[in-house]
Design a protein around this motif. Structure first.
Motif, PDB file in Angstrom:
ATOM      1  N   THR A   1       9.585 -38.240 -17.286  1.00  0.00           N
ATOM      2  CA  THR A   1       9.684 -39.330 -18.254  1.00  0.00           C
ATOM      3  C   THR A   1       8.354 -40.069 -18.315  1.00  0.00           C
ATOM      4  O   THR A   1       7.543 -39.984 -17.374  1.00  0.00           O
ATOM      5  CB  THR A   1      10.804 -40.317 -17.863  1.00  0.00           C
ATOM      6  N   PRO A   2       8.071 -40.812 -19.393  1.00  0.00           N
ATOM      7  CA  PRO A   2       6.832 -41.609 -19.461  1.00  0.00           C
ATOM      8  C   PRO A   2       6.716 -42.604 -18.312  1.00  0.00           C
ATOM      9  O   PRO A   2       5.612 -42.882 -17.828  1.00  0.00           O
ATOM     10  CB  PRO A   2       6.950 -42.309 -20.813  1.00  0.00           C
ATOM     11  N   LYS A   3       7.857 -43.139 -17.864  1.00  0.00           N
ATOM     12  CA  LYS A   3       7.826 -44.089 -16.755  1.00  0.00           C
ATOM     13  C   LYS A   3       7.348 -43.415 -15.473  1.00  0.00           C
ATOM     14  O   LYS A   3       6.514 -43.965 -14.734  1.00  0.00           O
ATOM     15  CB  LYS A   3       9.217 -44.699 -16.547  1.00  0.00           C
ATOM     16  N   GLN A   4       7.873 -42.221 -15.193  1.00  0.00           N
ATOM     17  CA  GLN A   4       7.438 -41.485 -14.011  1.00  0.00           C
ATOM     18  C   GLN A   4       5.960 -41.116 -14.108  1.00  0.00           C
ATOM     19  O   GLN A   4       5.236 -41.161 -13.111  1.00  0.00           O
ATOM     20  CB  GLN A   4       8.274 -40.216 -13.848  1.00  0.00           C
ATOM     21  N   GLN A   5       5.524 -40.763 -15.307  1.00  0.00           N
ATOM     22  CA  GLN A   5       4.123 -40.407 -15.494  1.00  0.00           C
ATOM     23  C   GLN A   5       3.218 -41.598 -15.202  1.00  0.00           C
ATOM     24  O   GLN A   5       2.173 -41.451 -14.551  1.00  0.00           O
ATOM     25  CB  GLN A   5       3.904 -39.909 -16.926  1.00  0.00           C
ATOM     26  N   LEU A   6       3.614 -42.782 -15.672  1.00  0.00           N
ATOM     27  CA  LEU A   6       2.830 -43.996 -15.413  1.00  0.00           C
ATOM     28  C   LEU A   6       2.795 -44.310 -13.920  1.00  0.00           C
ATOM     29  O   LEU A   6       1.735 -44.671 -13.380  1.00  0.00           O
ATOM     30  CB  LEU A   6       3.414 -45.167 -16.202  1.00  0.00           C
ATOM     31  N   GLN A   7       3.933 -44.165 -13.248  1.00  0.00           N
ATOM     32  CA  GLN A   7       3.985 -44.447 -11.817  1.00  0.00           C
ATOM     33  C   GLN A   7       3.074 -43.509 -11.026  1.00  0.00           C
ATOM     34  O   GLN A   7       2.339 -43.951 -10.132  1.00  0.00           O
ATOM     35  CB  GLN A   7       5.432 -44.338 -11.319  1.00  0.00           C
ATOM     36  N   GLN A   8       3.124 -42.218 -11.362  1.00  0.00           N
ATOM     37  CA  GLN A   8       2.260 -41.262 -10.661  1.00  0.00           C
ATOM     38  C   GLN A   8       0.793 -41.511 -10.984  1.00  0.00           C
ATOM     39  O   GLN A   8      -0.072 -41.393 -10.108  1.00  0.00           O
ATOM     40  CB  GLN A   8       2.654 -39.829 -11.036  1.00  0.00           C
ATOM     41  N   TRP A   9       0.513 -41.852 -12.231  1.00  0.00           N
ATOM     42  CA  TRP A   9      -0.871 -42.127 -12.641  1.00  0.00           C
ATOM     43  C   TRP A   9      -1.447 -43.310 -11.854  1.00  0.00           C
ATOM     44  O   TRP A   9      -2.571 -43.233 -11.342  1.00  0.00           O
ATOM     45  CB  TRP A   9      -0.893 -42.409 -14.143  1.00  0.00           C
ATOM     46  N   LEU A  10      -0.668 -44.398 -11.755  1.00  0.00           N
ATOM     47  CA  LEU A  10      -1.133 -45.581 -11.023  1.00  0.00           C
ATOM     48  C   LEU A  10      -1.286 -45.291  -9.536  1.00  0.00           C
ATOM     49  O   LEU A  10      -2.220 -45.780  -8.889  1.00  0.00           O
ATOM     50  CB  LEU A  10      -0.163 -46.742 -11.247  1.00  0.00           C
ATOM     51  N   ALA A  11      -0.351 -44.481  -8.988  1.00  0.00           N
ATOM     52  CA  ALA A  11      -0.428 -44.151  -7.566  1.00  0.00           C
ATOM     53  C   ALA A  11      -1.705 -43.363  -7.258  1.00  0.00           C
ATOM     54  O   ALA A  11      -2.383 -43.623  -6.264  1.00  0.00           O
ATOM     55  CB  ALA A  11       0.804 -43.356  -7.149  1.00  0.00           C
TER      56      ALA A  11
END
Length: 510
Positions: free
Chosen positions: A82-92
């Motif tokens: 999901t876009p939310k998971q993508q954002l979380q992984q990107w920030l991590a």
């Protein structure tokens, strides 16, 4: 396009800036993991990060488990749903919470700080090419990141792409093979059965392949039969007037699916119930022609009633267990790292060479090498093109012979890696509109022609001329310089009056 220029320099000189590139070519006989692990540990010892690219999601967990076993720790698996998971992984990743990321082609853009190495596992796999806009190739993006960030690039392949092989032969990238590994394993032999004089009446399985299957069954071995055609039959036709049922959205023949009891379009998944009469002449005698894996499964059950026959394709929800003979499309190749088989037979392999794709022979050669690695006893292919250099090279494991023939043919035709090929696509809901727009664009390109050495081919229907109610036409441009060709296209599009519902795409080296 700068990355592309660095990767496929056509002027005969080495690029002025390039990353440290190593091609690990095990040629199917050696284990590439020791050297990969060694290079990864070297990068970690310098406090740098690693991007490890795999061609498909089915490789993510096995590769992560292998790296965890070799390095005693695992990386972050880049597989956001999901876009939310993508954002979380990107920030991590941006915050430095992981030193290694494992993912498919989009992971090449992962914001890993202090990047030291990018690994492309199975570099030759065509899945690294993004076929929707924005069009890009993960190998070229990895090369460009290496240029910008000073990172190394490790290409791992048993049968490299023609572009990489040419660079290696020109000494523009370092090649490492065989020496780091003691010994090596013997590959299964490849039997090429010539079907030139074979006239199948009831089954496409030739007698030599049938004998091999019988021998393997007696020994208690497992068999995989590959046929890259889904469904029961390829088309349904009226025996009286010749009417053939086609998809109204894609203008392709509808295949009959026995499992669904429907006619299905292989491109847009449109489906309809099996008709009782012909809509043109009202005749009730309709005949299903051609053969798919469902029909092959039925034939194998008839020939070998004592064996347990199973079928596997891309849409299969659960993998069949405990089979003697598995009939499958090429989707089964994704499972070769977890599935053990003794005999592999490939039915109608010629359809792979007949694809309208200049990389067809390269992809088939790569697949044949993979099958020889996978099978424990033997690989058998049936063909009417037994003299093709692809089969000769794969049988003898003669890599120089294959690439010499392949590159010679591409040079004669002016195809990559000797020239760049740019596909300018035009799509529209009406065929007349698409034709008018593509020829108008073609005229502008001929008038401008910023690069006199570039060749502009006349518009023609796309490989898929109609898809989901959109008519598709393509203009191909060939030349030594991709930036000059793209500049010419930009100038042509700048003042071009694109009409409503018309889509224009630009794909470099499709």
């Amino acid at each position: 396009h700068r990355s592309e220029r660095h990767l496929t320099s056509n002027d005969g000189e080495a690029p002025s800036r390039k990353p440290a590139v190593t091609l690990l070519n095990d040629q199917g006989r050696y284990d590439p993991w020791p050297l990969m692990t060694e290079k990864i540990q070297e990068v970690f010892s310098r406090g740098q990060g690693i991007i490890f690219l795999v061609p498909e999601t089915s490789f993510l967990e096995p590769v992560n488990a292998h790296l965890k076993k070799s390095l005693s720790f695992s990386g972050m698996v880049w597989d956001p749903r999901t876009p939310k998971q993508q954002l979380q992984q990107w920030l991590a990743l941006k915050n430095g919470s992981a030193r290694m990321v494992i993912g498919t082609r989009s992971a090449v853009f992962a914001p890993l700080p202090k990047l030291g190495l990018i690994v492309l596992y199975q570099e030759e796999n065509h899945s690294y090419k993004q076929e929707q806009s924005p069009f890009y190739h993960a190998r070229q993006m990895a090369w460009m990141r290496g240029v910008l960030e000073g990172a190394g690039l490790l290409l791992v392949s048993s049968s490299p792409s023609a572009e990489v092989w040419r660079l290696a032969s020109q000494k523009k990238i370092h090649v490492c093979r065989e020496a780091p590994f003691p010994g090596g394993k013997d590959l299964s032999p490849l039997d090429v059965i010539d079907l030139s004089n074979y006239r199948p009446r009831k089954t496409p399985v030739s007698f030599p392949l049938r004998n091999r299957i019988e021998e393997t069954l007696k020994e208690g071995g497992k068999i995989v039969l590959i046929m890259n055609r889904r469904g029961f039959s390829r088309l349904t036709r009226c025996t009286q007037c010749g009417y053939t049922f086609q998809c109204t959205r894609c203008a392709v023949n509808l295949r009959y699916s026995y499992a669904q009891k429907k006619l299905v379009c292989q491109r847009c998944n449109f489906s309809m119930g099996f008709p009782r009469v012909c809509p043109q002449c009202q005749n009730s005698h309709l005949k299903a022609l051609g053969i798919g894996i469902e029909k092959l499964e039925s034939e194998m059950s008839r020939i070998f009633p004592q064996a347990k026959i199973s079928r596997y394709e891309k849409e299969t929800q659960r993998f069949p267990e405990g089979f003697d003979i598995l009939v499958s499309t090429q989707a089964v190749l994704r499972l070769r790292h977890i599935l053990s088989v003794d005999l592999i037979g490939w039915i109608q392999v010629d359809s792979e060479l007949n694809h309208p794709d200049f990389r067809a022979a390269e992809r088939l050669f790569s697949t044949l090498i993979s099958l020889r690695q996978w099978a424990r006893q033997r690989v058998v292919v049936q063909t009417r093109l037994s003299d093709h250099y692809c089969f000769k090279a794969a049988s003898r494991m003669d890599f120089p012979f294959f690439y010499r023939q392949e590159l010679k043919l591409r040079k004669e035709l002016g195809l990559p890696p000797f020239n760049h090929l740019v596909a300018l696509g035009v799509r529209a809901p009406q065929e007349e509109l698409a034709l008018e727009q593509v020829y108008s664009l073609y005229s502008r390109l001929k008038e401008l022609k910023a690069d006199p050495k570039a060749e502009i081919l006349e518009p023609h229907p796309d490989v898929v001329p109609k898809l989901r109610d959109k008519y598709r036409f393509t203009i191909f441009l060939k030349g030594k310089s991709a930036p000059k060709i793209v500049t010419c296209i930009k100038q042509a599009l700048k003042g071009f009056k694109r009409k409503k519902d018309v889509t224009i795409t630009v794909n470099v080296d499709p």
